[in-house]
Design a protein around this motif. Structure first.
Motif, mmCIF file in Angstrom:
data_model
loop_
_atom_site.group_PDB
_atom_site.id
_atom_site.type_symbol
_atom_site.label_atom_id
_atom_site.label_comp_id
_atom_site.label_asym_id
_atom_site.label_seq_id
_atom_site.Cartn_x
_atom_site.Cartn_y
_atom_site.Cartn_z
ATOM 1 N N CYS A 1 -3.628 7.760 -8.467
ATOM 2 C CA CYS A 1 -3.820 7.001 -9.707
ATOM 3 C C CYS A 1 -2.969 7.594 -10.833
ATOM 4 C CB CYS A 1 -5.300 7.005 -10.091
ATOM 5 S SG CYS A 1 -5.689 6.074 -11.589
ATOM 6 N N ASN A 2 -3.082 8.880 -11.027
ATOM 7 C CA ASN A 2 -2.359 9.535 -12.121
ATOM 8 C C ASN A 2 -0.848 9.425 -11.966
ATOM 9 O OD1 ASN A 2 -4.843 10.294 -13.102
ATOM 10 N ND2 ASN A 2 -4.658 12.435 -12.504
ATOM 11 N N THR A 3 -0.358 9.677 -10.767
ATOM 12 C CA THR A 3 1.083 9.646 -10.536
ATOM 13 C C THR A 3 1.630 8.230 -10.702
ATOM 14 O OG1 THR A 3 0.856 11.501 -9.003
ATOM 15 C CG2 THR A 3 2.911 10.262 -8.901
ATOM 16 N N THR A 4 0.894 7.243 -10.201
ATOM 17 C CA THR A 4 1.326 5.850 -10.341
ATOM 18 C C THR A 4 1.329 5.438 -11.806
ATOM 19 O OG1 THR A 4 0.422 5.356 -8.161
ATOM 20 C CG2 THR A 4 0.897 3.483 -9.583
ATOM 21 N N PHE A 5 0.275 5.788 -12.527
ATOM 22 C CA PHE A 5 0.206 5.442 -13.945
ATOM 23 C C PHE A 5 1.353 6.096 -14.718
ATOM 24 C CE2 PHE A 5 -1.278 6.071 -18.322
ATOM 25 C CZ PHE A 5 -1.483 4.742 -18.672
ATOM 26 N N GLN A 6 1.585 7.371 -14.498
ATOM 27 C CA GLN A 6 2.663 8.073 -15.191
ATOM 28 C C GLN A 6 4.023 7.453 -14.877
ATOM 29 O OE1 GLN A 6 2.044 12.088 -13.885
ATOM 30 N NE2 GLN A 6 0.305 12.409 -15.246
ATOM 31 N N ALA B 1 10.766 4.392 -4.135
ATOM 32 C CA ALA B 1 11.241 3.575 -3.013
ATOM 33 C C ALA B 1 10.698 2.149 -3.058
ATOM 34 C CB ALA B 1 10.865 4.242 -1.691
ATOM 35 N N ILE B 2 9.472 1.973 -3.538
ATOM 36 C CA ILE B 2 8.885 0.626 -3.568
ATOM 37 C C ILE B 2 9.249 -0.140 -4.843
ATOM 38 C CG2 ILE B 2 6.632 1.137 -4.632
ATOM 39 C CD1 ILE B 2 5.422 -0.690 -2.412
ATOM 40 N N GLN B 3 9.845 0.517 -5.803
ATOM 41 C CA GLN B 3 10.193 -0.093 -7.090
ATOM 42 C C GLN B 3 10.959 -1.410 -6.948
ATOM 43 O OE1 GLN B 3 9.401 1.287 -10.335
ATOM 44 N NE2 GLN B 3 9.951 -0.775 -10.958
ATOM 45 N N PRO B 4 12.008 -1.494 -6.124
ATOM 46 C CA PRO B 4 12.724 -2.780 -6.018
ATOM 47 C C PRO B 4 11.834 -3.915 -5.514
ATOM 48 C CG PRO B 4 14.037 -1.005 -5.080
ATOM 49 C CD PRO B 4 12.675 -0.435 -5.372
ATOM 50 N N THR B 5 10.905 -3.628 -4.644
ATOM 51 C CA THR B 5 9.978 -4.638 -4.146
ATOM 52 C C THR B 5 9.082 -5.126 -5.280
ATOM 53 O OG1 THR B 5 9.987 -3.651 -1.950
ATOM 54 C CG2 THR B 5 8.126 -5.079 -2.483
ATOM 55 N N LEU B 6 8.556 -4.200 -6.067
ATOM 56 C CA LEU B 6 7.657 -4.567 -7.164
ATOM 57 C C LEU B 6 8.389 -5.303 -8.281
ATOM 58 C CD1 LEU B 6 5.419 -1.376 -7.427
ATOM 59 C CD2 LEU B 6 5.036 -3.453 -6.065
ATOM 60 N N ASP B 7 9.657 -4.985 -8.472
ATOM 61 C CA ASP B 7 10.443 -5.638 -9.523
ATOM 62 C C ASP B 7 10.607 -7.133 -9.291
ATOM 63 O OD1 ASP B 7 10.753 -3.309 -10.968
ATOM 64 O OD2 ASP B 7 12.764 -2.865 -10.167
ATOM 65 N N ALA B 8 10.376 -7.598 -8.071
ATOM 66 C CA ALA B 8 10.519 -9.021 -7.755
ATOM 67 C C ALA B 8 9.360 -9.864 -8.290
ATOM 68 C CB ALA B 8 10.632 -9.200 -6.238
ATOM 69 N N TYR B 9 8.273 -9.218 -8.707
ATOM 70 C CA TYR B 9 7.082 -9.945 -9.178
ATOM 71 C C TYR B 9 7.074 -10.079 -10.691
ATOM 72 C CZ TYR B 9 5.484 -8.960 -4.457
ATOM 73 O OH TYR B 9 5.393 -8.872 -3.098
ATOM 74 N N ALA C 1 0.843 -1.200 0.000
ATOM 75 C CA ALA C 1 0.000 0.000 0.000
ATOM 76 C C ALA C 1 0.872 1.241 0.000
ATOM 77 C CB ALA C 1 -0.906 0.004 1.222
ATOM 78 N N LEU C 2 0.445 2.234 -0.774
ATOM 79 C CA LEU C 2 1.066 3.555 -0.754
ATOM 80 C C LEU C 2 -0.031 4.592 -0.588
ATOM 81 C CD1 LEU C 2 3.780 3.538 -3.576
ATOM 82 C CD2 LEU C 2 4.105 3.318 -1.110
ATOM 83 N N CYS C 3 0.218 5.521 0.315
ATOM 84 C CA CYS C 3 -0.785 6.525 0.638
ATOM 85 C C CYS C 3 -0.271 7.923 0.329
ATOM 86 C CB CYS C 3 -1.129 6.451 2.129
ATOM 87 S SG CYS C 3 -1.737 4.832 2.636
ATOM 88 N N LYS D 1 7.748 7.893 -3.090
ATOM 89 C CA LYS D 1 7.303 6.620 -2.505
ATOM 90 C C LYS D 1 7.276 5.525 -3.570
ATOM 91 C CE LYS D 1 4.536 8.875 1.049
ATOM 92 N NZ LYS D 1 3.213 9.029 1.668
ATOM 93 N N LEU D 2 6.881 5.884 -4.787
ATOM 94 C CA LEU D 2 6.873 4.915 -5.886
ATOM 95 C C LEU D 2 8.292 4.469 -6.226
ATOM 96 C CD1 LEU D 2 4.196 6.612 -8.154
ATOM 97 C CD2 LEU D 2 3.930 4.440 -6.937
#
Length: 136
Positions: A73-78, A50-58, A32-34, A47-48
């Motif tokens: 939503c917009n920032t994550t999509f971009q 910082a979490i990138q290495p965690t997401l790259d494992a999937y 979760a990111l808030c 925050k995105l």
């Protein structure tokens, strides 16, 4: 394995994550990111990053956002638009994300349909059920 990232305004995504864990257990692929009240899009982007290495494992990541067109939503999509392994859904609801968590085989479209199907006017539904019982 599929990673799931919930993003939201305020602390909704974190509370949503904790509620999902009450049913799904201590799942490790739910994140979760808030966008906190004092954050702007740049802080959320940090925050995105910082979490990138965690997401790259999937193998794939499904991002569920609280609101289409909102800053999370917009920032994550971009930030992730060029990554073909990341899918985006806005308007997340509990049944939708729970289905994504509990089934590795479910398609994103099926997951969205389950979320839509879970939106029910309870009074209307129950009245129809009682009317059917009376007819039998």
């Amino acid at each position: 394995m599929k990673g799931i990232l919930c993003v939201s305004h305020g602390f909704y995504a974190e509370a949503f994550k904790e509620s999902l864990k009450m049913i799904a257990g201590n799942v490790t692929n739910l994140h979760a990111l808030c966008l906190e009240p004092t954050d702007g899009p740049e802080q959320f982007k940090d925050k995105l990053v910082a979490i990138q290495p965690t997401l790259d494992a999937y193998d794939k990541v499904w991002v569920f956002a609280d609101l289409f067109g909102g800053s999370p939503c917009n920032t994550t999509f971009q930030h992730y638009v060029s990554n073909p392994n990341i899918e985006f859904v806005a308007g997340m609801n509990f049944p939708m994300v729970l289905s994504a968590l509990l089934s590795e085989e479910i398609s994103l479209d099926s997951c969205i349909e389950q979320g839509k199907d879970a939106i029910v006017n309870v009074r209307t539904f129950m009245q129809a059920m009682m009317a059917n019982d009376e007819d039998e």
